[in-house]
Design a protein around this motif. Sequence first.
Motif, PDB file in Angstrom:
ATOM      1  N   LEU A   1       7.431  75.222  44.328  1.00 52.39           N
ATOM      2  CA  LEU A   1       6.156  75.764  44.955  1.00 52.39           C
ATOM      3  C   LEU A   1       6.336  76.896  46.199  1.00 52.39           C
ATOM      4  O   LEU A   1       5.569  77.922  46.041  1.00 52.39           O
ATOM      5  CB  LEU A   1       5.392  74.670  45.694  1.00 52.39           C
ATOM      6  CG  LEU A   1       4.177  74.959  46.205  1.00 52.39           C
ATOM      7  CD1 LEU A   1       3.257  75.261  45.463  1.00 52.39           C
ATOM      8  CD2 LEU A   1       3.534  73.557  47.009  1.00 52.39           C
ATOM      9  N   ARG A   2       7.250  76.817  46.883  1.00 47.06           N
ATOM     10  CA  ARG A   2       7.682  77.768  47.976  1.00 47.06           C
ATOM     11  C   ARG A   2       8.020  79.140  47.256  1.00 47.06           C
ATOM     12  O   ARG A   2       7.485  80.212  47.620  1.00 47.06           O
ATOM     13  CB  ARG A   2       8.635  77.636  48.867  1.00 47.06           C
ATOM     14  CG  ARG A   2       8.983  78.403  50.013  1.00 47.06           C
ATOM     15  CD  ARG A   2      10.139  78.177  50.585  1.00 47.06           C
ATOM     16  NE  ARG A   2      11.358  78.250  49.861  1.00 47.06           N
ATOM     17  CZ  ARG A   2      11.966  79.306  49.375  1.00 47.06           C
ATOM     18  NH1 ARG A   2      11.650  80.575  49.553  1.00 47.06           N
ATOM     19  NH2 ARG A   2      13.037  79.371  48.665  1.00 47.06           N
ATOM     20  N   ALA A   3       8.953  79.144  46.136  1.00 47.47           N
ATOM     21  CA  ALA A   3       9.137  80.313  45.417  1.00 47.47           C
ATOM     22  C   ALA A   3       7.848  80.920  45.010  1.00 47.47           C
ATOM     23  O   ALA A   3       7.749  82.156  44.824  1.00 47.47           O
ATOM     24  CB  ALA A   3      10.375  79.766  44.449  1.00 47.47           C
ATOM     25  N   ALA A   4       7.267  80.077  44.056  1.00 52.23           N
ATOM     26  CA  ALA A   4       5.999  80.547  43.611  1.00 52.23           C
ATOM     27  C   ALA A   4       4.956  81.356  44.508  1.00 52.23           C
ATOM     28  O   ALA A   4       4.336  82.375  44.314  1.00 52.23           O
ATOM     29  CB  ALA A   4       5.318  79.359  42.909  1.00 52.23           C
ATOM     30  N   ALA A   5       4.978  80.747  45.512  1.00 51.84           N
ATOM     31  CA  ALA A   5       3.975  81.240  46.536  1.00 51.84           C
ATOM     32  C   ALA A   5       4.337  82.691  47.278  1.00 51.84           C
ATOM     33  O   ALA A   5       3.631  83.569  47.469  1.00 51.84           O
ATOM     34  CB  ALA A   5       3.928  80.246  47.931  1.00 51.84           C
TER      35      ALA A   5
ATOM     36  N   LEU B   1      12.863  59.822  49.287  1.00 49.68           N
ATOM     37  CA  LEU B   1      11.632  60.663  49.401  1.00 49.68           C
ATOM     38  C   LEU B   1      11.989  62.465  49.422  1.00 49.68           C
ATOM     39  O   LEU B   1      11.345  63.142  48.695  1.00 49.68           O
ATOM     40  CB  LEU B   1      10.580  60.316  50.257  1.00 49.68           C
ATOM     41  CG  LEU B   1       9.965  59.036  50.188  1.00 49.68           C
ATOM     42  CD1 LEU B   1       9.210  58.621  51.496  1.00 49.68           C
ATOM     43  CD2 LEU B   1       9.177  59.037  48.978  1.00 49.68           C
ATOM     44  N   ASP B   2      12.756  62.768  50.369  1.00 53.75           N
ATOM     45  CA  ASP B   2      13.471  64.147  50.462  1.00 53.75           C
ATOM     46  C   ASP B   2      14.051  64.556  49.176  1.00 53.75           C
ATOM     47  O   ASP B   2      13.535  65.599  48.767  1.00 53.75           O
ATOM     48  CB  ASP B   2      14.286  64.302  51.584  1.00 53.75           C
ATOM     49  CG  ASP B   2      13.472  64.379  52.877  1.00 53.75           C
ATOM     50  OD1 ASP B   2      12.420  64.208  52.900  1.00 53.75           O
ATOM     51  OD2 ASP B   2      14.529  64.186  53.913  1.00 53.75           O
ATOM     52  N   GLN B   3      14.877  63.849  48.594  1.00 59.78           N
ATOM     53  CA  GLN B   3      15.418  64.120  47.227  1.00 59.78           C
ATOM     54  C   GLN B   3      14.191  64.102  46.264  1.00 59.78           C
ATOM     55  O   GLN B   3      14.469  65.352  45.650  1.00 59.78           O
ATOM     56  CB  GLN B   3      16.517  63.161  47.077  1.00 59.78           C
ATOM     57  CG  GLN B   3      17.270  63.332  45.577  1.00 59.78           C
ATOM     58  CD  GLN B   3      18.311  62.345  45.345  1.00 59.78           C
ATOM     59  OE1 GLN B   3      18.309  61.374  46.019  1.00 59.78           O
ATOM     60  NE2 GLN B   3      18.823  62.588  44.203  1.00 59.78           N
ATOM     61  N   PHE B   4      13.388  63.556  46.144  1.00 60.92           N
ATOM     62  CA  PHE B   4      12.334  63.287  45.128  1.00 60.92           C
ATOM     63  C   PHE B   4      11.588  64.712  45.230  1.00 60.92           C
ATOM     64  O   PHE B   4      11.163  65.298  44.305  1.00 60.92           O
ATOM     65  CB  PHE B   4      11.493  62.171  45.392  1.00 60.92           C
ATOM     66  CG  PHE B   4      10.265  62.162  44.486  1.00 60.92           C
ATOM     67  CD1 PHE B   4      10.290  61.791  43.056  1.00 60.92           C
ATOM     68  CD2 PHE B   4       8.989  62.515  44.898  1.00 60.92           C
ATOM     69  CE1 PHE B   4       9.319  61.903  42.254  1.00 60.92           C
ATOM     70  CE2 PHE B   4       7.909  62.449  43.935  1.00 60.92           C
ATOM     71  CZ  PHE B   4       8.166  62.208  42.738  1.00 60.92           C
ATOM     72  N   TRP B   5      11.212  64.972  46.514  1.00 61.59           N
ATOM     73  CA  TRP B   5      10.104  66.307  46.719  1.00 61.59           C
ATOM     74  C   TRP B   5      11.034  67.461  47.056  1.00 61.59           C
ATOM     75  O   TRP B   5      10.444  68.598  46.653  1.00 61.59           O
ATOM     76  CB  TRP B   5       9.286  65.985  48.022  1.00 61.59           C
ATOM     77  CG  TRP B   5       8.212  65.095  47.793  1.00 61.59           C
ATOM     78  CD1 TRP B   5       8.257  63.657  48.227  1.00 61.59           C
ATOM     79  CD2 TRP B   5       7.077  64.981  46.980  1.00 61.59           C
ATOM     80  NE1 TRP B   5       7.186  63.156  47.749  1.00 61.59           N
ATOM     81  CE2 TRP B   5       6.438  63.780  47.127  1.00 61.59           C
ATOM     82  CE3 TRP B   5       6.588  66.103  46.065  1.00 61.59           C
ATOM     83  CZ2 TRP B   5       5.122  63.632  46.419  1.00 61.59           C
ATOM     84  CZ3 TRP B   5       5.522  65.920  45.676  1.00 61.59           C
ATOM     85  CH2 TRP B   5       4.798  64.788  45.601  1.00 61.59           C
ATOM     86  N   SER B   6      12.227  67.689  47.313  1.00 57.77           N
ATOM     87  CA  SER B   6      12.973  68.792  47.287  1.00 57.77           C
ATOM     88  C   SER B   6      12.658  69.902  46.344  1.00 57.77           C
ATOM     89  O   SER B   6      12.345  71.111  46.870  1.00 57.77           O
ATOM     90  CB  SER B   6      14.383  68.636  47.774  1.00 57.77           C
ATOM     91  OG  SER B   6      15.196  68.053  46.767  1.00 57.77           O
ATOM     92  N   ARG B   7      13.096  69.544  45.018  1.00 61.62           N
ATOM     93  CA  ARG B   7      12.776  70.516  43.928  1.00 61.62           C
ATOM     94  C   ARG B   7      11.529  71.142  43.637  1.00 61.62           C
ATOM     95  O   ARG B   7      11.048  72.306  43.725  1.00 61.62           O
ATOM     96  CB  ARG B   7      13.447  70.059  42.947  1.00 61.62           C
ATOM     97  CG  ARG B   7      14.776  69.831  42.873  1.00 61.62           C
ATOM     98  CD  ARG B   7      15.626  69.529  41.324  1.00 61.62           C
ATOM     99  NE  ARG B   7      16.910  69.066  41.318  1.00 61.62           N
ATOM    100  CZ  ARG B   7      17.417  67.795  41.389  1.00 61.62           C
ATOM    101  NH1 ARG B   7      16.390  67.080  40.925  1.00 61.62           N
ATOM    102  NH2 ARG B   7      18.722  67.630  41.366  1.00 61.62           N
ATOM    103  N   PRO B   8      10.536  70.173  43.613  1.00 60.48           N
ATOM    104  CA  PRO B   8       9.077  70.559  43.486  1.00 60.48           C
ATOM    105  C   PRO B   8       8.536  71.459  44.443  1.00 60.48           C
ATOM    106  O   PRO B   8       7.815  72.394  44.538  1.00 60.48           O
ATOM    107  CB  PRO B   8       8.251  69.407  43.356  1.00 60.48           C
ATOM    108  CG  PRO B   8       9.238  68.260  42.826  1.00 60.48           C
ATOM    109  CD  PRO B   8      10.379  68.536  43.639  1.00 60.48           C
TER     110      PRO B   8
END
Length: 113
Positions: free
Chosen positions: A104-108, A93-100
């Motif tokens: 999101l962090r970069a966009a914020a 799950l970490d691998q799945f969510w890490s890129r999105p």
Amino acid sequence: MACCPSRRRNAEAALEDAIRALAHPGRRAMLALVWDQERPASALADAAGLSKSAASQQLKLLRDARLVAVRVDATRRLYRADLARVADIAAMLDQFWSRPLERLRAAAECAPS
């Protein structure tokens, strides 16, 4: 060496089984109860507020997803969380969510205040 397609499908199917198993609040409650110690199926049924037959069905799904291990002791079945398996699921799950989440962090951070 690249992962073979059948191995990837097996990993994806295993992740799906685990997510389905964790989707039910009663199964999550039973998993939490066996996190630190073995417990008999009857105690899990009582604690989760389920009949023994309903608890048995839920425990079978947890076993099939390999989230719990069972040990037979005379006439009792003792359940315990498979922490290595849970860690594998968490890593997937970490691998799945890490890129999105990173995007999101970069966009914020780039958004005007």
